[in-house]
Write a protein that holds these residues in place. Sequence first.
Motif, PDB file in Angstrom:
ATOM      1  N   ASP A   1      -4.171   7.769  -4.064  1.00 44.56           N
ATOM      2  CA  ASP A   1      -3.829   6.506  -3.548  1.00 44.56           C
ATOM      3  C   ASP A   1      -2.937   5.554  -4.394  1.00 44.56           C
ATOM      4  O   ASP A   1      -2.677   5.561  -5.493  1.00 44.56           O
ATOM      5  CB  ASP A   1      -5.236   5.871  -3.420  1.00 44.56           C
ATOM      6  CG  ASP A   1      -5.952   6.359  -2.230  1.00 44.56           C
ATOM      7  OD1 ASP A   1      -5.127   7.015  -1.276  1.00 44.56           O
ATOM      8  OD2 ASP A   1      -7.487   6.652  -2.042  1.00 44.56           O
ATOM      9  N   GLY A   2      -2.608   4.775  -3.698  1.00 43.22           N
ATOM     10  CA  GLY A   2      -1.561   3.713  -4.305  1.00 43.22           C
ATOM     11  C   GLY A   2      -0.292   4.103  -4.267  1.00 43.22           C
ATOM     12  O   GLY A   2      -0.029   5.242  -4.541  1.00 43.22           O
TER      13      GLY A   2
ATOM     14  N   GLU B   1       0.836  -1.236   0.002  1.00 45.82           N
ATOM     15  CA  GLU B   1      -0.100   0.036   0.149  1.00 45.82           C
ATOM     16  C   GLU B   1       0.942   1.127   0.095  1.00 45.82           C
ATOM     17  O   GLU B   1       1.951   1.290   0.501  1.00 45.82           O
ATOM     18  CB  GLU B   1      -0.966   0.004   1.022  1.00 45.82           C
ATOM     19  CG  GLU B   1      -1.779  -1.148   1.437  1.00 45.82           C
ATOM     20  CD  GLU B   1      -1.205  -2.250   2.108  1.00 45.82           C
ATOM     21  OE1 GLU B   1      -1.646  -3.312   2.114  1.00 45.82           O
ATOM     22  OE2 GLU B   1      -0.018  -2.023   2.637  1.00 45.82           O
TER      23      GLU B   1
END
Lengths: 423, 126, 116
Positions: free
Chosen positions: B64-65, B52
């Motif tokens: 995100d990511g 993550e």
Amino acid sequence: MNDPSNNISKLTDHLFRHESGKLVAVLAKVFGTQNLELAEDVLQETFISALQVWRIKGVPDNPSGWLFRSAKNKAIDIIRKNKFSIQMDFSDSERALLKSEYTLTTVMDTMWTDEAIRDDLLKMMFACCHKNISIENQITLILKSLCGFTTTEIAKAFLTSEETISKRLYRTKEFFREEKIRPEFPPPHQLQNRTAAVLKSIYLIFNEGYNSTNSDTLIRKDLLEQAMYLCGLLCSNQHTQNPEVYAAMALMCFHAARIESRVSSEGEIILLARQDRTKWDATLIAEGNDYMNKAAFGNTLSTYHIEAAIAYEHCIAETFDSTNWQQILNYYDLLAKLYPTAVVILNRMTVLYKIKGGLEILPELNQSPYLYEWEKHYLYHSLLGEIYSSIDRVKARKSFEKAITLTQSDAEQKLLQYKIEQL
Amino acid sequence: MKEYMMIFRNEKMEGEMPSAEQMQMVMQQWQSWITAIANQGKYSGTNRLLPEGKTIKPNNIVTDGPYMEAKEMVGGYLVVKANSLADALEMAQTCPNLVYGGNVEVRAVMTIDNDPNSPSFLQEKN
Amino acid sequence: MKEYLFLFRGGDGSTLQKSSEAWQAHMQKWMSWMGGLAEQGSLVSAQPLNTDGKQIMGTKKLVTDGPFMEGKEMVGGYLMCKASSYDDAVEIAKGCPILDFEDGKVEVRQIQEMTM
């Protein structure tokens, strides 16, 4: 003919005396005091490369600037090579940034500003004058690491062997290593006491230069100059400037003003009565006066204050006979009351002798509680010799002879010998 | 000795998780590889990263990511001391990441100099 | 406290380096950002990476010369720090001077604790 390479080594010698303290201080900040030896090595290398480069390319416009830049670049290389060495401690937050290339050179630039380096030198003075380091070891390290003196020069100045000096240096550096002493200004509540300790060392260095007639003139002058330079730093830094510091600076100015007339070209002591007062340095006396005015603030009345006042009385007397001995005696009375030591009381008796004559003071002298300590001091026997010279020539001779055995200084011995011959 | 960073990349993981035994075997391979480097005194630090992550761009843009534009993602890194890039490459040759379809990027730590007169600055330019 | 790795991408400094004042001002920002981390005891390590490098691929161990990806995708440096949470780490990363560049990016990743 002027030999340029000779001029260059003269210049580097001069710069070594005047800049090496600051260079060592900033390098010790970068490497940590446990690596003081490394800081000194970098200093040596910097001066060696200066000699080499300047001989080929000529002396740069700003030679000190060149030295500081060159030392900084050498330090950066050493940090890069020793990033993983356990010898270096990168644990505090400022030095942690030396390990990253993002921040290494920027931090070094910040550490290398003029103001930062002036502070570093004072911080190193505080480190050297740590209470667990003996006073001889303090002075030895200050002279070696912060004043650019060689071991030989220090040994000469202190009438001791080079081996003793090396041992003292080793012990102090060992102490730095073991205790991981950090050069820093003491916390506010300790500032006054710790500044007094630094001042004591500085004044002893000054005294060594003022009194030690045994070592050569150049070393003596350098001792005075360095002591006054260091004291000047204390005077100009907001952490350390205080009335006692100003008073000590004033005292040094008044003494230094008279140094030229105090010793003949043959290294013989010239008594105050016979000194050529036109040789006294009026500029230094005026400077001393300025410092005295600054010292007058606050409630402190230190020995430096009173001794400076005494020295000032001598400085303003146009002839020996017009010296205000009564005023000087008043100051000695004050000194004897506030800071009674065997030497202070003895000096007071000498002044009393000038005013009242020998017969008057002999009883007081013979009943003094300090007799036992005076016995070991050449000044006491010299004073006795003076007093007896008009009363009892045999006793006078004996006293002077005793005095000769108690001083190591050639010049003092010569002076006493001269007094015997005059009997 | 200079510092080099090895960046381990793998295609973004999809499909089945490896079994416990498989995982243990992989771990042992990594361990013996790193131990060999450490035994030469060349090890400086290593870590694996959780898959993550977030990426921060100027003006407070947070996506995100892990870094989305690359088809591979960084799974871990190792910092070594080596005499040269070739020396570091030789160490990387036996890296277990290569066995499982990943790759290793080898990069030297950059020296940054502000003073054009410094020896390292001149060295870099030569 | 957990450990996090920041990967820096983009932010080519070579244009900045042409003006020594602009460059020094930029490096001052790195110093104060990292200095803040060091003061809190959160900084572990950080280094910029040379742009040239090599890549070794797959079981055949094929070595290719860099650059192996577009400049703006390339990892230009890293920083490891401690933070109390992932969000905390993201907050720290927001102060990174690489974000002064239009194409600058910080990827924030948590160090994986091995359980065996």
